[in-house]
Design a protein around this motif. Structure first.
Motif, PDB file in Angstrom:
ATOM      1  N   GLY A 163       0.897  -1.176  -0.005  1.00  0.00           N
ATOM      2  CA  GLY A 163       0.023  -0.001  -0.145  1.00  0.00           C
ATOM      3  C   GLY A 163       0.980   1.204  -0.061  1.00  0.00           C
ATOM      4  N   THR A 164       2.056   1.135   0.673  1.00  0.00           N
ATOM      5  CA  THR A 164       2.994   2.229   0.571  1.00  0.00           C
ATOM      6  C   THR A 164       3.453   2.773  -0.753  1.00  0.00           C
ATOM      7  OG1 THR A 164       3.375   1.877   3.140  1.00  0.00           O
ATOM      8  CG2 THR A 164       4.987   3.335   1.868  1.00  0.00           C
ATOM      9  N   ALA A 165       3.956   1.568  -1.243  1.00  0.00           N
ATOM     10  CA  ALA A 165       4.215   1.603  -2.564  1.00  0.00           C
ATOM     11  C   ALA A 165       3.445   2.240  -3.480  1.00  0.00           C
ATOM     12  CB  ALA A 165       5.148   0.346  -3.002  1.00  0.00           C
ATOM     13  N   LEU A 166       2.112   1.811  -3.422  1.00  0.00           N
ATOM     14  CA  LEU A 166       1.150   2.315  -4.706  1.00  0.00           C
ATOM     15  C   LEU A 166       0.937   3.919  -3.941  1.00  0.00           C
ATOM     16  CD1 LEU A 166      -1.196  -0.812  -4.149  1.00  0.00           C
ATOM     17  CD2 LEU A 166       0.053  -0.125  -6.151  1.00  0.00           C
ATOM     18  N   ALA A 167       0.959   4.211  -2.817  1.00  0.00           N
ATOM     19  CA  ALA A 167       0.487   5.521  -2.443  1.00  0.00           C
ATOM     20  C   ALA A 167       1.732   6.619  -2.944  1.00  0.00           C
ATOM     21  CB  ALA A 167       0.566   5.460  -0.862  1.00  0.00           C
TER      22      ALA A 167
END
Length: 184
Positions: A163-167
């Motif tokens: 999720g952090t990579a996507l964000a």
């Protein structure tokens, strides 16, 4: 295990330079070549690729065959042939991908020099805008766009949640869009 404990036949006679004698390689080709050809054509579905794999297999036999025991020689040949075939298949997939990418990157026939100039300027603007991103966002963008990594791979390599990579990517794209709109 010493060489004395590994029985060798006359077919695996080693020359002075540490390789199997060419006559021995030719004899082994005569013995196993047709069977390897059938195996590789079935695996690759292409007789020319199969011929390339057989050639590479017997080159390896000439170079490394003196280390193989006579009892395991046939299995060794088939294992090497299989690995050569898989390497050729991967190489063919990479070549096809490069060909497709190149075809899409080429400018359409009949486009003017002005269109290509605008594209070049746009690419440069995008590169500059990416360079102005914060390092953590720029890293994700570069890994995704230039290295063509999936977000799962990016997250694993950076040791961050998916999720952090996507964000980070989403935030970077919003900033890029804003920077590019401001420049135009």
């Amino acid at each position: 295990m010493s060489d004395e404990n590994c029985p060798k036949s006359d077919a695996l006679t080693v020359a002075e330079h540490g390789r199997i004698e060419p006559a021995a390689v030719a004899e082994l080709y005569a013995r196993y070549g047709v069977e390897l050809q059938h195996f590789l054509v079935g695996l690759l579905r292409d007789s020319q690729l199969a011929a390339d794999a057989i050639q590479a297999t017997f080159v390896k036999l000439a170079e490394q065959g003196h280390t193989v025991r006579e009892q395991t020689l046939k299995g060794w040949l088939f294992r090497v042939a299989y690995h050569e075939a898989m390497w050729l298949r991967r190489r063919q997939a990479v070549d096809t991908a490069v060909l497709h990418r190149t075809a899409w990157d080429r400018t359409a026939v009949g486009e003017s020099a002005e269109v290509e100039l605008v594209r070049a300027e746009t690419r440069e603007l995008v590169r500059q805008a990416i360079g102005e991103l914060p390092a953590i966002q720029r890293q994700v963008v570069c890994m995704r766009i230039y290295e063509e990594k999936t977000f799962a791979v990016i997250a694993a390599e950076l040791n961050i949640p998916l999720g952090t990579a996507l964000a980070r990517m989403r935030t970077a794209l919003i900033k890029l869009r804003k920077k590019l709109e401001d420049r135009q």
